[in-house]
Each structure stands twice: as structure tokens, then as C-alpha cells.
Motif scaffolding. Structure first.
Motif, mmCIF file in Angstrom:
data_model
loop_
_atom_site.group_PDB
_atom_site.id
_atom_site.type_symbol
_atom_site.label_atom_id
_atom_site.label_comp_id
_atom_site.label_asym_id
_atom_site.label_seq_id
_atom_site.Cartn_x
_atom_site.Cartn_y
_atom_site.Cartn_z
ATOM 1 N N HIS A 68 42.352 26.864 82.893
ATOM 2 C CA HIS A 68 42.740 26.992 81.484
ATOM 3 C C HIS A 68 41.569 26.702 80.539
ATOM 4 C CE1 HIS A 68 46.952 27.986 81.790
ATOM 5 N NE2 HIS A 68 47.108 27.063 82.733
ATOM 6 N N ALA A 69 40.761 25.696 80.872
ATOM 7 C CA ALA A 69 39.611 25.373 80.021
ATOM 8 C C ALA A 69 38.599 26.517 80.026
ATOM 9 C CB ALA A 69 38.951 24.075 80.491
ATOM 10 N N GLY A 70 38.366 27.117 81.185
ATOM 11 C CA GLY A 70 37.430 28.236 81.290
ATOM 12 C C GLY A 70 37.915 29.461 80.533
ATOM 13 N N VAL A 71 39.231 29.716 80.596
ATOM 14 C CA VAL A 71 39.819 30.843 79.858
ATOM 15 C C VAL A 71 39.655 30.599 78.361
ATOM 16 C CG1 VAL A 71 41.978 32.016 79.260
ATOM 17 C CG2 VAL A 71 41.457 31.508 81.655
ATOM 18 N N ALA A 72 40.028 29.404 77.914
ATOM 19 C CA ALA A 72 39.939 29.085 76.481
ATOM 20 C C ALA A 72 38.510 29.174 75.980
ATOM 21 C CB ALA A 72 40.516 27.693 76.226
ATOM 22 N N GLU A 73 37.565 28.649 76.754
ATOM 23 C CA GLU A 73 36.151 28.686 76.360
ATOM 24 C C GLU A 73 35.671 30.124 76.191
ATOM 25 O OE1 GLU A 73 31.846 28.061 78.491
ATOM 26 O OE2 GLU A 73 33.511 26.802 79.169
ATOM 27 N N ARG A 74 36.002 30.971 77.139
ATOM 28 C CA ARG A 74 35.554 32.360 77.085
ATOM 29 C C ARG A 74 36.226 33.131 75.950
ATOM 30 N NH1 ARG A 74 34.685 30.249 81.794
ATOM 31 N NH2 ARG A 74 32.831 30.890 82.961
ATOM 32 N N LEU A 75 37.501 32.858 75.724
ATOM 33 C CA LEU A 75 38.193 33.547 74.634
ATOM 34 C C LEU A 75 37.658 33.128 73.263
ATOM 35 C CD1 LEU A 75 41.892 33.632 75.854
ATOM 36 C CD2 LEU A 75 40.281 35.542 75.701
ATOM 37 N N CYS A 76 37.206 31.887 73.161
ATOM 38 C CA CYS A 76 36.686 31.412 71.870
ATOM 39 C C CYS A 76 35.242 31.844 71.624
ATOM 40 C CB CYS A 76 36.765 29.887 71.793
ATOM 41 S SG CYS A 76 38.451 29.295 71.602
ATOM 42 N N SER A 77 34.432 31.917 72.668
ATOM 43 C CA SER A 77 33.001 32.104 72.439
ATOM 44 C C SER A 77 32.449 33.465 72.856
ATOM 45 C CB SER A 77 32.214 31.008 73.169
ATOM 46 O OG SER A 77 32.422 31.100 74.566
ATOM 47 N N TYR A 78 33.126 34.196 73.703
ATOM 48 C CA TYR A 78 32.598 35.479 74.173
ATOM 49 C C TYR A 78 32.919 36.596 73.194
ATOM 50 C CZ TYR A 78 31.450 33.935 78.950
ATOM 51 O OH TYR A 78 30.893 33.332 80.034
ATOM 52 N N THR A 79 32.111 37.616 73.239
ATOM 53 C CA THR A 79 32.407 38.834 72.500
ATOM 54 C C THR A 79 33.485 39.584 73.252
ATOM 55 O OG1 THR A 79 30.138 38.993 71.704
ATOM 56 C CG2 THR A 79 31.450 41.023 71.682
ATOM 57 N N LYS A 80 34.564 39.954 72.568
ATOM 58 C CA LYS A 80 35.647 40.690 73.197
ATOM 59 C C LYS A 80 35.497 42.172 72.880
ATOM 60 C CE LYS A 80 37.349 37.120 71.862
ATOM 61 N NZ LYS A 80 36.540 35.957 71.494
ATOM 62 N N VAL A 81 35.665 42.994 73.897
ATOM 63 C CA VAL A 81 35.540 44.435 73.734
ATOM 64 C C VAL A 81 36.829 45.070 74.231
ATOM 65 C CG1 VAL A 81 34.198 46.471 74.376
ATOM 66 C CG2 VAL A 81 33.064 44.252 74.175
ATOM 67 N N LEU A 82 37.414 45.917 73.417
ATOM 68 C CA LEU A 82 38.638 46.611 73.793
ATOM 69 C C LEU A 82 38.409 48.092 73.583
ATOM 70 C CD1 LEU A 82 41.703 46.591 74.504
ATOM 71 C CD2 LEU A 82 42.114 46.459 72.047
ATOM 72 N N PHE A 83 38.647 48.849 74.628
ATOM 73 C CA PHE A 83 38.517 50.297 74.528
ATOM 74 C C PHE A 83 39.914 50.890 74.505
ATOM 75 C CE2 PHE A 83 34.688 48.777 76.517
ATOM 76 C CZ PHE A 83 33.693 49.465 75.833
ATOM 77 N N VAL A 84 40.154 51.758 73.578
ATOM 78 C CA VAL A 84 41.465 52.374 73.411
ATOM 79 C C VAL A 84 41.355 53.859 73.711
ATOM 80 C CG1 VAL A 84 43.351 52.787 71.797
ATOM 81 C CG2 VAL A 84 42.020 50.685 71.633
ATOM 82 N N TRP A 85 42.271 54.344 74.522
ATOM 83 C CA TRP A 85 42.301 55.766 74.838
ATOM 84 C C TRP A 85 42.751 56.551 73.631
ATOM 85 C CZ3 TRP A 85 43.733 58.250 79.939
ATOM 86 C CH2 TRP A 85 43.163 57.562 81.004
ATOM 87 N N GLU A 86 42.253 57.748 73.533
ATOM 88 C CA GLU A 86 42.789 58.684 72.552
ATOM 89 C C GLU A 86 44.210 58.969 73.031
ATOM 90 O OE1 GLU A 86 44.003 61.964 70.465
ATOM 91 O OE2 GLU A 86 43.643 62.205 72.586
#
Length: 146
Positions: A68-86
């Protein structure tokens, strides 16, 4: 660009609070992040499809593999990239994957109901094999069940 991002975040928070109030106050569950991959070298988290296309899949870890700590750390500090299909590309891809290939689950679970509902004078053979759903029938089914 900065103003667009601020506006997008505001809209996202507004929509999330409308449909899932309080969701941001709860810890993230593994179910919510099992399709998110993490690229630790570049501090990025991204969705399944495009991220694996640009990286060796063996080098990526799923976000749910961290505590849980690793997930929270990454969600707070990492750049999130989401690709959406046409959307139309996704629709055609779904039809191809589910009904033009030999995907027995979708043929048996959805093929017969779609054929019997949307095909006038459906043959016994088509109903028995659950095969041959047309793109038009598939789209009409999706429009009716939404």
C-alpha cells in the motif's frame, strides 16, 4: 497547457465526487490498479495497451504488486499516462475480438441473444451455432443495452 491541466483536474474531481463521493479519501485497492503498469526508471505509471507496446513487458511491474505504501508513493509522485482509444476504433476492435474470432464465450453468451433479437427470420443454424453476428447487430445490441 498548464491552465488546461488545472481545468481537467477540476473537472475530474467534480465528476468523481458526483458519481463516487468520498472515493479519494479511501486507500486504493489492488482491484483499482491491477491494469496499471509502472516504469520505475522513468517514474511513470500507464495503462496496459500502449505502455507495453513501447517497453519490454518483462521490465514492467503491475502497480498492484507493490504494498500500500509503494502504491501510494507512486500514485503521488509518478507521472501518470493514460491512453484512450478513439471510440470507433475500440468498437471495431471489440467486434473483431469477440465475434470475428473464435471466442466461444462471447458467441455462446451473446451471439444467440443478439441474433434472435436483431435478425428477422434467423435460421436455426445461426441460432444453434451462435455464430455470424454482424457488425450492425452488434452495434444495435450495444445501443439498446446502455
Amino acid at each position: 497547457m498548464a491552465q488546461t491541466q488545472v481545468s481537467s483536474r477540476h473537472l475530474l474531481r467534480e465528476v468523481c465526487s458526483k458519481y463516487q463521493p468520498g472515493v479519494t479519501e479511501h486507500p486504493v485497492s489492488c482491484l483499482q490498479v491491477f491494469r496499471v503498469f509502472v516504469e520505475d526508471r522513468h517514474c511513470q505509471a500507464c495503462n496496459t495497451v500502449r505502455c507495453t507496446a513501447h517497453n519490454d513487458a518483462n521490465q514492467l511491474r503491475r502497480l498492484d504488486s507493490y504494498d500500500h505504501a509503494g502504491v501510494a508513493e507512486r500514485l503521488c509522485s509518478y507521472t501518470k499516462v493514460l491512453f484512450v482509444w478513439e471510440p470507433l476504433e475500440g468498437l471495431v476492435s471489440a467486434f473483431h475480438d469477440k465475434f470475428e474470432s473464435s471466442n466461444w464465450y462471447y458467441h455462446s453468451a451473446f451471439g444467440r441473444p443478439i441474433i434472435s433479437r436483431y435478425r428477422a427470420n434467423a435460421s436455426l443454424s445461426a441460432l444453434r451455432t451462435d455464430d455470424g453476428v454482424t457488425f450492425r447487430e452488434f452495434v444495435q445490441y450495444l445501443l439498446d443495452v446502455r
